[in-house]
Structure formats: C-alpha cells, structure tokens
Write a protein that holds these residues in place. Sequence first.
Motif, PDB file in Angstrom:
ATOM      1  N   ALA A 104     -63.243  42.177 -15.228  1.00  0.00           N
ATOM      2  CA  ALA A 104     -63.822  43.254 -16.025  1.00  0.00           C
ATOM      3  C   ALA A 104     -64.842  44.031 -15.214  1.00  0.00           C
ATOM      4  O   ALA A 104     -65.549  43.472 -14.365  1.00  0.00           O
ATOM      5  N   VAL A 105     -64.893  45.345 -15.491  1.00  0.00           N
ATOM      6  CA  VAL A 105     -65.929  46.225 -14.945  1.00  0.00           C
ATOM      7  C   VAL A 105     -66.690  46.797 -16.138  1.00  0.00           C
ATOM      8  O   VAL A 105     -66.078  47.351 -17.054  1.00  0.00           O
ATOM      9  N   LEU A 112     -72.913  49.320 -11.870  1.00  0.00           N
ATOM     10  CA  LEU A 112     -71.805  48.741 -12.618  1.00  0.00           C
ATOM     11  C   LEU A 112     -71.816  47.226 -12.414  1.00  0.00           C
ATOM     12  O   LEU A 112     -72.321  46.731 -11.403  1.00  0.00           O
ATOM     13  N   GLN A 113     -71.282  46.509 -13.353  1.00  0.00           N
ATOM     14  CA  GLN A 113     -71.170  45.053 -13.245  1.00  0.00           C
ATOM     15  C   GLN A 113     -69.689  44.687 -13.179  1.00  0.00           C
ATOM     16  O   GLN A 113     -68.909  45.074 -14.036  1.00  0.00           O
ATOM     17  N   VAL A 114     -69.349  43.922 -12.148  1.00  0.00           N
ATOM     18  CA  VAL A 114     -67.952  43.556 -11.908  1.00  0.00           C
ATOM     19  C   VAL A 114     -67.839  42.038 -11.983  1.00  0.00           C
ATOM     20  O   VAL A 114     -68.429  41.314 -11.171  1.00  0.00           O
ATOM     21  N   HIS A 290     -58.635  45.760 -15.968  1.00  0.00           N
ATOM     22  CA  HIS A 290     -60.000  45.365 -15.609  1.00  0.00           C
ATOM     23  C   HIS A 290     -61.020  46.445 -15.954  1.00  0.00           C
ATOM     24  O   HIS A 290     -62.221  46.166 -16.020  1.00  0.00           O
ATOM     25  N   LEU A 291     -60.547  47.670 -16.182  1.00  0.00           N
ATOM     26  CA  LEU A 291     -61.458  48.770 -16.515  1.00  0.00           C
ATOM     27  C   LEU A 291     -61.573  49.005 -18.026  1.00  0.00           C
ATOM     28  O   LEU A 291     -62.284  49.912 -18.455  1.00  0.00           O
ATOM     29  N   ALA A 292     -60.894  48.194 -18.816  1.00  0.00           N
ATOM     30  CA  ALA A 292     -60.889  48.392 -20.276  1.00  0.00           C
ATOM     31  C   ALA A 292     -62.285  48.444 -20.890  1.00  0.00           C
ATOM     32  O   ALA A 292     -62.526  49.255 -21.795  1.00  0.00           O
ATOM     33  N   PRO A 293     -63.252  47.591 -20.444  1.00  0.00           N
ATOM     34  CA  PRO A 293     -64.583  47.654 -21.068  1.00  0.00           C
ATOM     35  C   PRO A 293     -65.270  49.011 -20.930  1.00  0.00           C
ATOM     36  O   PRO A 293     -66.182  49.328 -21.704  1.00  0.00           O
ATOM     37  N   ILE A 303     -56.671  57.427 -16.929  1.00  0.00           N
ATOM     38  CA  ILE A 303     -58.088  57.765 -16.969  1.00  0.00           C
ATOM     39  C   ILE A 303     -58.276  59.183 -16.446  1.00  0.00           C
ATOM     40  O   ILE A 303     -57.887  59.469 -15.297  1.00  0.00           O
ATOM     41  N   PRO A 304     -58.840  60.089 -17.229  1.00  0.00           N
ATOM     42  CA  PRO A 304     -59.064  61.449 -16.734  1.00  0.00           C
ATOM     43  C   PRO A 304     -59.959  61.445 -15.493  1.00  0.00           C
ATOM     44  O   PRO A 304     -60.981  60.750 -15.453  1.00  0.00           O
TER      45      PRO A 304
END
Length: 359
Positions: A104-105, A112-114, A290-293, A303-304
């Motif tokens: 998750a990101v 940012l938190q990864v 992983h970018l869903a959050p 993603i635009p």
Amino acid sequence: MTPRQADVLVIGAGQAGLAAGYYLRRAKADFVILDAQDRPGGAWRHAWPSLRLFSPAQYSSLPGRMMPRPAGGGYPSAADTVGYLTDYAQRYALPVIRPAKVHAVRRSGARLQVETDAGVWRPRVVISATGTWWRPYVPYYPGIGHFNGRQLHTAGYDGPGSFRGRKVVVVGGGNSAAQILAELSTVAETTWVTRRPPRLLPDEVDGKALFDLATRRHRAVLAGEPAPGIGDLGDIVAVPAVREARDRDALKAEPMFSRITPEGVTWSDGTALRCDVIVWCTGFRPALGHLAPLRLRGTDGIIPTRGTRATAEPRLHLLGYGDWTGPASATLIGAARTARDAVTEVMAQLYTDRAQTVP
C-alpha cells in the motif's frame, strides 16, 4: 519498526523501473527500487520462450547501454531481454531490494508512506512502475464457466508442447495472439477469432517506427494539431514467425464467437466449433492495487496524469503502463524516454521541496 526514508522510492525493477533508476543515479538522487520478484528480469521472466520483441536490439534498449544483438541476429527473445535487464541493473549498481512486495501507498503528512515486505518507507516521491503483466484480462462471454476443456491466458502460455494434436481456439487480434497462433498452428488444429479483422503491418515496419509515430502523435495532440494515425498502418508486427505463418496461410481469422459451450464455442448464426483449449490473448490491465489507498482512479480504471505525474497526487509518478503515461511507455524504448522526462520533473520537485523547507 522505524520507517525508512529515501527521497525517491521506485516500485518495480522491470524495464521502466530500471530506466528510472538510471536517470536517478545519474542525477545523484537518494533513491531505492523495490521489486516483488526474487530474481531480476521483470515480466520477461514469465513470457513464453518463443516470444520475440517487435524491434531489433538497437531499438529495444534502455538508456546508457545498448542491448546486445542476439546470437544469429534477428529480434531479441524474452530470454535475451531477461539477460539484458539483469546485466543492466548490475552495470549501473542500481539499489534494488528484492523480494519486496509493496502492499500500500498512503498519504502521511509531507511524505508518502509505502508499506512493504521490506518494512515501511517514507519517501518524498514515489515512482510506480509495476506494469500490467500481473493483471491478465479475460472478457466475459456467456458459458465461459462451463467449458469442459482448458482455458488459459497469454500470461500462462509456456510453449506448444502440451497442445500437440489438440483443437485450439486463439482469441485476440494483437501481436501476442499472432505469435502464439503462428507457433501453435505447427502442432495443433487452430482457429483464430478476433473482434475485427487483424491487420499485419508492412514487413518493413517494426516497433521503432511505431514508437516514432506514437511520439509524433503525442506531440501533435499536446499542441492541438492534427494527429497522425497509428491504427491505419495495422495492428501486428510481422516478426519472422508471423511472416512464415502468413506465407503458409495460417493466419486466417474468424469473427468473434457469441457463446462458449461445454464442448467449444458457437457463433450468433448457430455455427458451432468443438475445441479442447481456448487461449485468451486479450491483454492486461494496469497493476495499480498498491495505490488504492490514494483513491486516484478515474471511472475508466486508470489514474489521471499530466505526463507521468498523477494530477491529484503530485508526489506520485507512473511509468510504463501504456500511452496514458507516455508514448509507447510499455515498450523498452518508450519506457526509456518517458523515464528521462519523469526523473527530470522529480528532481525539480525535490529541489523545490528543499527550498521551501529551508528557514
């Protein structure tokens, strides 16, 4: 566990991630690359042995190092590409940590938190380069769940050995379908079905020519000028195996069937075909779970972006997912050029961030 910090975190060590790493290394950035696989080579490690790139080696290279010509010449194979990417990461001492799957990101203040198998990281900028191979797409057709034979996607195809003497339906009108059909037609009874008639490019047109055309089209669109067409040329690059299949008349395609039965497929006019295997060469979707959050996806599932930068999260860049992240960015040559522009923007971001935090 205390979060680890880096100015830039690259997710994925395939061709796009390595190209980004090259430019980040050259810019003397503080960065790390995380890769979910235990060995180098990206998605190419999982491709079928006979797969060929669409361009000669000199037009299929990452920045700084030319891909060696394959033994005997011709178009590089998947194995050639794995070897090249492995050597590339070693040559430039790119800081790849593996296996390190990113889960998750998230947003976390100024960074940012990864969240990963290798701990939690807090970068200023994330470059996501996870590609599409991990999300194979199979369209729904009535009866798809009741077929008694074998179904597989391009991602699961590993060569013709298990297909000998079988009746096989190959679905899809792109390069993968044409290459797989060309190979299977030498050992099996094949039927090719496509949504529209497939079109082979002229023999002299390869991936380099397509990339140049895609680049001109992208620039024209940005300038508000008439854009040259790509689709008018055709859809399928005539690599040697495809040419050979064409010349023996093995590339005839039927219209798309309307339904799948336990024994095979049927068309809307009632025509039925019995088969043992259906091979779905129907493409992939971007691997963006992983970018869903961050909640960035539009209604079309992507993603635009403005260039490679996410419009709603400027600390995120996306590389290698298709034309929406740069002209032909899912190809080796396209990933290389897109990565250069992305890293230029990333370094400008980092410079601005530091300037704003200085008292």
